[in-house]
Design an enzyme around this catalytic site. Structure first.
Site, PDB file in Angstrom:
ATOM      1  N   SER A  11       3.846  42.464  -2.797  1.00  0.00           N
ATOM      2  CA  SER A  11       5.107  43.212  -2.857  1.00  0.00           C
ATOM      3  C   SER A  11       4.874  44.708  -2.670  1.00  0.00           C
ATOM      4  O   SER A  11       5.817  45.453  -2.419  1.00  0.00           O
ATOM      5  CB  SER A  11       5.764  42.979  -4.213  1.00  0.00           C
ATOM      6  OG  SER A  11       4.880  43.395  -5.238  1.00  0.00           O
ATOM      7  N   CYS A  73      -0.792  38.313  -4.732  1.00  0.00           N
ATOM      8  CA  CYS A  73       0.260  38.685  -5.678  1.00  0.00           C
ATOM      9  C   CYS A  73       0.382  37.558  -6.709  1.00  0.00           C
ATOM     10  O   CYS A  73       0.618  36.399  -6.331  1.00  0.00           O
ATOM     11  CB  CYS A  73       1.571  38.861  -4.911  1.00  0.00           C
ATOM     12  SG  CYS A  73       3.003  39.131  -5.978  1.00  0.00           S
ATOM     13  N   HIS A 183      -1.775  44.443  -9.214  1.00  0.00           N
ATOM     14  CA  HIS A 183      -1.697  45.902  -9.396  1.00  0.00           C
ATOM     15  C   HIS A 183      -2.627  46.382 -10.517  1.00  0.00           C
ATOM     16  O   HIS A 183      -3.039  47.551 -10.520  1.00  0.00           O
ATOM     17  CB  HIS A 183      -0.268  46.336  -9.769  1.00  0.00           C
ATOM     18  CG  HIS A 183       0.688  46.411  -8.614  1.00  0.00           C
ATOM     19  ND1 HIS A 183       1.159  45.300  -7.965  1.00  0.00           N
ATOM     20  CD2 HIS A 183       1.264  47.484  -8.011  1.00  0.00           C
ATOM     21  CE1 HIS A 183       1.993  45.679  -7.002  1.00  0.00           C
ATOM     22  NE2 HIS A 183       2.066  47.000  -7.015  1.00  0.00           N
TER      23      HIS A 183
END
Ligand code: DGL
Length: 276
Positions: A11, A73, A183
């Site tokens: 994303s 992700c 992340h």
């Protein structure tokens, strides 16, 4: 032998932590990265929306003639991997299974998981771990602010420390803490400070890279070692990387360049696929 690139999807900038490991392990390969920055964050979206967005990402990468796609992700893997795998013939790898394999091999049973709200809600990590390690004790903590902080470049400042302290304050001692969102490896320093040096922090990109290489080898799809200067694994292979974003009003280039220690200039996705 297959010289087509590997597709990598996230994303936003998080998938670059996986890409970094892929590039380290397979310097002979080239890569096409898609960050769906226009629709970031995925972590707060419904399963159905994530399936739709992930399908669009897969179709974009397939049009780029990739030989395999890594869904870099945690959110898209836990909520859309099964669906997209059934739709396309191309091999698609998620981030859960390779990591769970490592936890099993190393005998970890007391495991913490931090991830986006959507990933934790899906119970994808718990299911995947308990399938392989039925005796595992798992503590799952949703950390909805962290991915946005990383996108903003706030991963090693006092705010990051305060937010991490708050999210992890009730975590009981664990053998390993899985960074269930791609992340989060950018926050490793602050997380390690909070949980102590004795706890292993699991960066899922490491295990995804091992699995990706294994699948390419098994299928005879490793790229030919055709770069003249491939003498070491530190070879500058950023030139074999194309990065696309669905929105470029963001700090992607800055955060990504720092992370992979190469200048990244992402291109904006145009009308090749209708990103609504
Ligand atoms: N990098 C994504 C993950 O691994 C999530 C960030 C988001 O879009 O919320 O879950």
């Amino acid at each position: 032998m297959d010289n087509r690139p590997i597709g990598v999807f996230d994303s936003g900038v998080g998938g670059m932590t996986v890409l970094k490991e892929l590039m380290k392990k397979m310097p002979q390969e080239s890569f096409v990265y898609l960050g769906d920055t226009k629709r970031f964050p995925y972590g707060s979206k419904s399963k159905q929306t994530i399936i739709e967005l992930t399908k669009e990402g897969m179709e974009f990468l397939i049009k780029k003639n990739v030989k395999l796609i890594v869904i870099a992700c945690g959110t898209a893997t836990s909520q859309a991997l099964i669906e997209v795998k059934s739709l396309y013939e191309i091999p698609i790898i998620g981030v859960l299974e390779p990591t769970t394999k490592y936890l099993e091999e190393t005998g970890k049973t007391n495991i913490g998981i931090i991830a986006t709200a959507g990933t934790i809600r899906s119970k994808g990590w718990e299911k995947s771990i308990l399938e392989k390690i039925p005796s595992a004790k798992i503590q799952s903590i949703p950390c909805p602010l962290l991915a946005s902080m990383v996108e903003e470049g706030w991963y090693d400042n006092q705010i990051a420390q305060l937010v991490i302290n708050e999210y992890l304050k009730d975590l009981k001692p664990v053998d390993a803490l899985v960074l269930g969102c791609t992340h989060y490896p950018l926050l490793t320093k602050v997380i390690q400070k909070q949980i102590g040096a004795g706890v292993e922090i699991i960066n899922i990109g490491t295990y995804v890279a091992i699995e990706t290489e294994k699948i390419l080898k098994e299928n005879g799809m490793i790229a030919e070692n055709n770069f003249k200067d491939i003498a070491t694994k530190n070879r500058d292979n950023a030139s074999n990387l194309k990065v696309y974003l669905t929105e470029n009003e963001c700090k992607f280039n800055e955060v990504a360049s720092k992370l992979i220690e190469k200048e990244i200039q992402a291109e904006l996705v145009k009308e090749e696929i209708e990103f609504s």
